[in-house]
Design a protein around this motif. Structure first.
Motif, PDB file in Angstrom:
ATOM      1  N   ILE A 221       0.573  -1.288  -0.005  1.00 24.86           N
ATOM      2  CA  ILE A 221      -0.057  -0.019   0.003  1.00 24.86           C
ATOM      3  C   ILE A 221       0.822   1.184   0.040  1.00 24.86           C
ATOM      4  CG2 ILE A 221      -1.716   1.292   1.497  1.00 24.86           C
ATOM      5  CD1 ILE A 221      -2.871  -1.450   2.340  1.00 24.86           C
ATOM      6  N   ASP A 222       2.070   1.066   0.527  1.00 25.39           N
ATOM      7  CA  ASP A 222       2.926   2.530   0.774  1.00 25.39           C
ATOM      8  C   ASP A 222       3.476   2.707  -0.812  1.00 25.39           C
ATOM      9  OD1 ASP A 222       3.052   2.808   3.338  1.00 25.39           O
ATOM     10  OD2 ASP A 222       4.470   1.147   3.809  1.00 25.39           O
ATOM     11  N   LEU A 223       3.400   1.600  -1.595  1.00 21.31           N
ATOM     12  CA  LEU A 223       3.899   1.900  -2.959  1.00 21.31           C
ATOM     13  C   LEU A 223       3.097   1.869  -3.973  1.00 21.31           C
ATOM     14  CD1 LEU A 223       6.866  -0.659  -2.121  1.00 21.31           C
ATOM     15  CD2 LEU A 223       7.095   1.771  -1.806  1.00 21.31           C
ATOM     16  N   GLU A 224       1.805   2.084  -3.770  1.00 19.13           N
ATOM     17  CA  GLU A 224       0.804   2.040  -4.743  1.00 19.13           C
ATOM     18  C   GLU A 224       0.591   3.254  -5.458  1.00 19.13           C
ATOM     19  OE1 GLU A 224      -2.926   0.567  -3.061  1.00 19.13           O
ATOM     20  OE2 GLU A 224      -2.303  -1.784  -3.659  1.00 19.13           O
ATOM     21  N   ALA A 225       1.203   4.493  -4.974  1.00 17.66           N
ATOM     22  CA  ALA A 225       1.202   5.881  -5.694  1.00 17.66           C
ATOM     23  C   ALA A 225       2.056   5.929  -6.613  1.00 17.66           C
ATOM     24  CB  ALA A 225       1.185   6.838  -4.557  1.00 17.66           C
ATOM     25  N   LEU A 226       1.817   6.951  -7.565  1.00 18.84           N
ATOM     26  CA  LEU A 226       2.899   6.791  -8.824  1.00 18.84           C
ATOM     27  C   LEU A 226       4.135   7.265  -8.162  1.00 18.84           C
ATOM     28  CD1 LEU A 226       0.967   8.550 -11.665  1.00 18.84           C
ATOM     29  CD2 LEU A 226       0.984   6.042 -11.017  1.00 18.84           C
ATOM     30  N   PRO A 227       5.399   6.646  -8.868  1.00 19.76           N
ATOM     31  CA  PRO A 227       6.565   6.991  -8.527  1.00 19.76           C
ATOM     32  C   PRO A 227       7.096   8.209  -8.020  1.00 19.76           C
ATOM     33  CG  PRO A 227       6.688   5.401 -10.276  1.00 19.76           C
ATOM     34  CD  PRO A 227       5.232   6.074 -10.202  1.00 19.76           C
ATOM     35  N   LEU A 228       6.539   9.208  -8.598  1.00 17.31           N
ATOM     36  CA  LEU A 228       6.883  10.706  -8.627  1.00 17.31           C
ATOM     37  C   LEU A 228       6.423  11.103  -7.211  1.00 17.31           C
ATOM     38  CD1 LEU A 228       8.063  13.304  -9.600  1.00 17.31           C
ATOM     39  CD2 LEU A 228       5.787  13.845 -10.449  1.00 17.31           C
ATOM     40  N   GLU A 229       5.454  10.544  -6.599  1.00 15.50           N
ATOM     41  CA  GLU A 229       4.872  10.625  -5.215  1.00 15.50           C
ATOM     42  C   GLU A 229       5.685   9.837  -4.226  1.00 15.50           C
ATOM     43  OE1 GLU A 229       0.781  10.150  -2.688  1.00 15.50           O
ATOM     44  OE2 GLU A 229       0.423  10.464  -4.850  1.00 15.50           O
ATOM     45  N   VAL A 230       6.022   8.656  -4.532  1.00 14.52           N
ATOM     46  CA  VAL A 230       6.643   7.853  -3.567  1.00 14.52           C
ATOM     47  C   VAL A 230       7.987   8.119  -3.240  1.00 14.52           C
ATOM     48  CG1 VAL A 230       7.370   5.362  -3.275  1.00 14.52           C
ATOM     49  CG2 VAL A 230       5.027   5.889  -4.207  1.00 14.52           C
ATOM     50  N   ALA A 231       8.645   8.706  -4.427  1.00 14.75           N
ATOM     51  CA  ALA A 231      10.103   8.764  -4.451  1.00 14.75           C
ATOM     52  C   ALA A 231      10.742   9.474  -3.232  1.00 14.75           C
ATOM     53  CB  ALA A 231      10.760   9.324  -5.837  1.00 14.75           C
ATOM     54  N   PRO A 232      10.227  10.798  -2.865  1.00 10.92           N
ATOM     55  CA  PRO A 232      10.780  11.242  -1.689  1.00 10.92           C
ATOM     56  C   PRO A 232      10.473  10.657  -0.408  1.00 10.92           C
ATOM     57  CG  PRO A 232       8.950  12.573  -2.439  1.00 10.92           C
ATOM     58  CD  PRO A 232       8.999  11.634  -3.443  1.00 10.92           C
ATOM     59  N   ARG A 233       9.425   9.578  -0.170  1.00  9.03           N
ATOM     60  CA  ARG A 233       8.978   9.085   0.818  1.00  9.03           C
ATOM     61  C   ARG A 233      10.140   7.735   1.312  1.00  9.03           C
ATOM     62  NH1 ARG A 233       2.925   7.303  -0.476  1.00  9.03           N
ATOM     63  NH2 ARG A 233       2.065   9.630  -0.854  1.00  9.03           N
ATOM     64  N   LEU A 234      10.817   7.642   0.043  1.00  5.72           N
ATOM     65  CA  LEU A 234      11.883   6.592   0.393  1.00  5.72           C
ATOM     66  C   LEU A 234      13.144   6.973   1.291  1.00  5.72           C
ATOM     67  CD1 LEU A 234      11.545   4.409  -2.988  1.00  5.72           C
ATOM     68  CD2 LEU A 234      10.313   4.276  -0.972  1.00  5.72           C
ATOM     69  N   LEU A 235      13.299   8.328   1.152  1.00  5.79           N
ATOM     70  CA  LEU A 235      14.571   9.051   1.632  1.00  5.79           C
ATOM     71  C   LEU A 235      14.893   8.820   3.109  1.00  5.79           C
ATOM     72  CD1 LEU A 235      14.829  12.224  -0.358  1.00  5.79           C
ATOM     73  CD2 LEU A 235      16.154  10.280  -0.728  1.00  5.79           C
ATOM     74  N   GLY A 236      15.921   8.454   3.530  1.00  7.04           N
ATOM     75  CA  GLY A 236      15.735   7.981   5.039  1.00  7.04           C
ATOM     76  C   GLY A 236      15.601   6.724   5.536  1.00  7.04           C
ATOM     77  N   GLY A 237      14.785   5.940   4.487  1.00  6.25           N
ATOM     78  CA  GLY A 237      14.618   4.532   4.634  1.00  6.25           C
ATOM     79  C   GLY A 237      15.767   3.664   4.437  1.00  6.25           C
ATOM     80  N   GLU A 238      15.680   2.189   4.366  1.00  4.87           N
ATOM     81  CA  GLU A 238      16.730   1.447   4.132  1.00  4.87           C
ATOM     82  C   GLU A 238      16.238   0.346   3.316  1.00  4.87           C
ATOM     83  OE1 GLU A 238      18.242  -0.229   7.736  1.00  4.87           O
ATOM     84  OE2 GLU A 238      18.920   1.654   8.639  1.00  4.87           O
ATOM     85  N   LEU A 239      17.188   0.068   2.382  1.00  6.56           N
ATOM     86  CA  LEU A 239      17.286  -1.252   1.613  1.00  6.56           C
ATOM     87  C   LEU A 239      18.221  -2.378   2.378  1.00  6.56           C
ATOM     88  CD1 LEU A 239      16.040  -2.838  -0.788  1.00  6.56           C
ATOM     89  CD2 LEU A 239      18.390  -2.437  -1.885  1.00  6.56           C
ATOM     90  N   ARG A 240      17.670  -3.339   2.990  1.00 10.47           N
ATOM     91  CA  ARG A 240      18.189  -4.483   3.452  1.00 10.47           C
ATOM     92  C   ARG A 240      18.365  -5.648   2.825  1.00 10.47           C
ATOM     93  NH1 ARG A 240      15.940  -3.683   9.737  1.00 10.47           N
ATOM     94  NH2 ARG A 240      16.045  -1.516   9.836  1.00 10.47           N
ATOM     95  N   THR A 241      19.570  -6.087   2.559  1.00 12.98           N
ATOM     96  CA  THR A 241      19.802  -7.372   1.697  1.00 12.98           C
ATOM     97  C   THR A 241      20.579  -8.405   2.352  1.00 12.98           C
ATOM     98  OG1 THR A 241      21.757  -6.586   0.563  1.00 12.98           O
ATOM     99  CG2 THR A 241      19.457  -6.179  -0.686  1.00 12.98           C
ATOM    100  N   VAL A 242      20.321  -9.627   2.255  1.00 14.26           N
ATOM    101  CA  VAL A 242      21.228 -10.696   2.452  1.00 14.26           C
ATOM    102  C   VAL A 242      21.556 -11.501   1.165  1.00 14.26           C
ATOM    103  CG1 VAL A 242      21.574 -12.716   3.944  1.00 14.26           C
ATOM    104  CG2 VAL A 242      20.159 -10.776   4.830  1.00 14.26           C
TER     105      VAL A 242
END
Length: 216
Positions: free
Chosen positions: A9-30
């Motif tokens: 649901i956090d990512l269902e908006a268009l990329p232009l709206e979602v993009a700034p919301r990702l700042l400060g978050g993390e991608l965690r990979t193993v």
């Protein structure tokens, strides 16, 4: 900083709206048993054909669905991992409803966990570890084509790798401007679709793409 797992649901908006919301978050990979956590400091939004009110001539999906960009048209929360210049695996978060193409390129970040693995993968140290999309992809361990389509919401394992997207509260001092190195009008001020944390030393250096720089 308190983080939470991203949802579709956090990512269902268009990329232009979602993009700034990702700042400060993390991608965690193993990957291969080694965990790396990357704090996201710079992103770029890309729309596909028929996505949003303004056609995006800089998108891989500008001409429609292909074998290469199929992940961009799928369920939000998967990662579109593509090859740049035949060398660099770059990581995008798929956004918009299923069937509508869009993604947010993770352009830069800082390593908050897994520094040893990041250094081993890249041969670099310091702020440049994940500065730029090719370097970000490299230290994440995700590779094209093995990990294209990996699900960052469920964290399901794909080819000995897993990925999780975590979101933070909105950050202060978000800057916006033209996308880096994108050719033609798609890389001009007509598309201020790059977002970054102002003053963060890991943000990549700006350069104009071919035919995008202002004249005069």
């Amino acid at each position: 900083m308190t983080l939470r797992r991203a949802t579709r649901i956090d990512l269902e908006a268009l990329p232009l709206e979602v993009a700034p919301r990702l700042l400060g978050g993390e991608l965690r990979t193993v990957v291969g048993g080694h965990e790396v956590r990357l704090r996201i400091t710079e992103v770029e939004a890309y729309h596909g054909r028929g996505t949003g009110e303004l056609a995006d001539p800089g998108s891989h999906a500008r001409m429609g669905r292909t074998a290469r960009n199929a992940t961009m048209w799928g369920e939000p929360g998967h990662l579109y991992v593509y090859l740049s210049h035949g060398i660099h695996s770059c990581v995008n978060v798929v956004c918009a409803p299923d069937g509508i193409a869009g993604g947010v390129l993770l352009r830069a970040g800082s390593v908050v966990e897994g520094t040893d693995a990041a250094i081993q993968r890249s041969g670099r140290t310091g702020r440049d570890l994940a500065r730029g999309p090719g370097r970000f992809g490299q230290v994440s361990g995700l590779r094209h084509p093995l990990h294209d389509g990996i699900d960052a919401i469920t964290g399901a394992v794909l080819h000995d790798a897993s990925a999780e997207l975590w979101l933070a509260r909105p950050v202060d001092r978000v800057a916006t401007g033209p996308r880096v190195g994108v050719a033609g009008v798609a890389g001009t001020h007509a598309f201020p679709w790059r977002f970054w944390i102002e003053g963060d030393s890991t943000v990549s250096a700006f350069r104009w793409g071919r035919g995008a720089a202002p004249t005069g």
